[in-house]
Design a protein around this motif. Structure first.
Motif, mmCIF file in Angstrom:
data_model
loop_
_atom_site.group_PDB
_atom_site.id
_atom_site.type_symbol
_atom_site.label_atom_id
_atom_site.label_comp_id
_atom_site.label_asym_id
_atom_site.label_seq_id
_atom_site.Cartn_x
_atom_site.Cartn_y
_atom_site.Cartn_z
ATOM 1 N N LEU A 11 1.674 12.400 9.718
ATOM 2 C CA LEU A 11 0.651 11.788 10.551
ATOM 3 C C LEU A 11 1.257 10.780 11.527
ATOM 4 N N LEU A 12 2.186 9.952 11.052
ATOM 5 C CA LEU A 12 2.831 8.982 11.940
ATOM 6 C C LEU A 12 3.612 9.683 13.042
ATOM 7 N N LYS A 13 4.322 10.752 12.692
ATOM 8 C CA LYS A 13 5.077 11.497 13.705
ATOM 9 C C LYS A 13 4.148 12.068 14.763
ATOM 10 N N SER A 14 3.013 12.627 14.341
ATOM 11 C CA SER A 14 2.105 13.213 15.329
ATOM 12 C C SER A 14 1.407 12.128 16.145
ATOM 13 N N SER A 30 0.831 -1.212 0.000
ATOM 14 C CA SER A 30 0.000 0.000 0.000
ATOM 15 C C SER A 30 0.862 1.258 0.000
ATOM 16 N N ILE A 31 1.890 1.281 0.826
ATOM 17 C CA ILE A 31 2.754 2.467 0.912
ATOM 18 C C ILE A 31 3.507 2.685 -0.391
ATOM 19 N N SER A 32 3.923 1.610 -1.034
ATOM 20 C CA SER A 32 4.685 1.764 -2.279
ATOM 21 C C SER A 32 3.832 2.321 -3.415
ATOM 22 N N TYR A 65 2.558 21.442 -4.536
ATOM 23 C CA TYR A 65 3.874 21.839 -4.045
ATOM 24 C C TYR A 65 3.953 23.359 -3.885
ATOM 25 N N VAL A 66 3.514 24.085 -4.908
ATOM 26 C CA VAL A 66 3.561 25.543 -4.893
ATOM 27 C C VAL A 66 2.599 26.109 -3.847
ATOM 28 N N LEU A 96 3.906 13.173 -2.251
ATOM 29 C CA LEU A 96 3.151 14.062 -1.372
ATOM 30 C C LEU A 96 2.349 13.261 -0.349
ATOM 31 N N GLU A 97 1.794 12.126 -0.770
ATOM 32 C CA GLU A 97 1.055 11.273 0.154
ATOM 33 C C GLU A 97 1.997 10.648 1.186
ATOM 34 N N VAL A 98 3.203 10.281 0.766
ATOM 35 C CA VAL A 98 4.190 9.738 1.700
ATOM 36 C C VAL A 98 4.571 10.797 2.728
ATOM 37 N N SER A 99 4.705 12.034 2.273
ATOM 38 C CA SER A 99 5.007 13.139 3.182
ATOM 39 C C SER A 99 3.887 13.304 4.211
#
Length: 153
Positions: free
Chosen positions: A48-51, A33-35, A119-120, A40-43
């Motif tokens: 989310l994981l960090k929080s 799923s992650i791959s 991104y912009v 941008l979704e990985v970011s």
């Protein structure tokens, strides 16, 4: 042996040396799923994981230097000249947003128009890292020509 968690699973026996490790299906499906995610979704996933897991952005502590000559090391570090720079996009002129999106798409490999727009719109962003000063200055001129405010760090 049984693993105590939300679901009961038996632990796999360690594989003999030289044999590929077998991972649980749950882990394999997560990796699959992650791959499939965009950068941008990985970011977003990373944030989310960090929080959720209360992980700070501070780097791990570095082992202490020997007591012998720290003063000599500090002066040598202070005398080093910066050779690698980062170009950071800070803001842009709304009238030239489309030009900037197209320029970002052209500058960053593998980025499509939708990703460039996101991104912009999520400034400030680092456009390129660890590049020579002349390349950083050229990139700054290019982005400023399409209405962006850029900082070289």
């Amino acid at each position: 042996m049984v693993l105590a968690s939300n679901s009961c699973q038996t632990l796999a026996a360690p594989s003999p040396d030289g044999q590929p490790k077998e991972y649980p299906q749950k882990i394999v499906s997560l990796v699959d799923s992650i791959s499939q995610l965009t950068l941008l979704e990985v970011s977003d996933l990373n944030e989310l994981l960090k929080s959720r897991l209360n992980i700070s952005d501070t780097p791990m502590a570095v082992a202490a230097a020997p007591q012998g000559a720290p003063a000599a090391q500090e002066t040598a570090e202070e005398e080093e000249v910066q050779t690698e720079f980062s170009v950071k996009l800070m803001k842009f002129d709304d009238a030239s947003k489309v030009k900037l999106i197209k320029e970002i798409k052209a500058l960053i490999d593998g980025m499509n128009l939708v990703q460039a727009k996101k991104y912009v719109e999520s400034l400030p962003q680092t456009v390129k890292k660890n590049i020579p000063k002349d390349e950083a200055e050229q990139l700054k001129k290019t982005l400023e020509a399409v209405g962006a405010t850029v900082v070289i760090e």
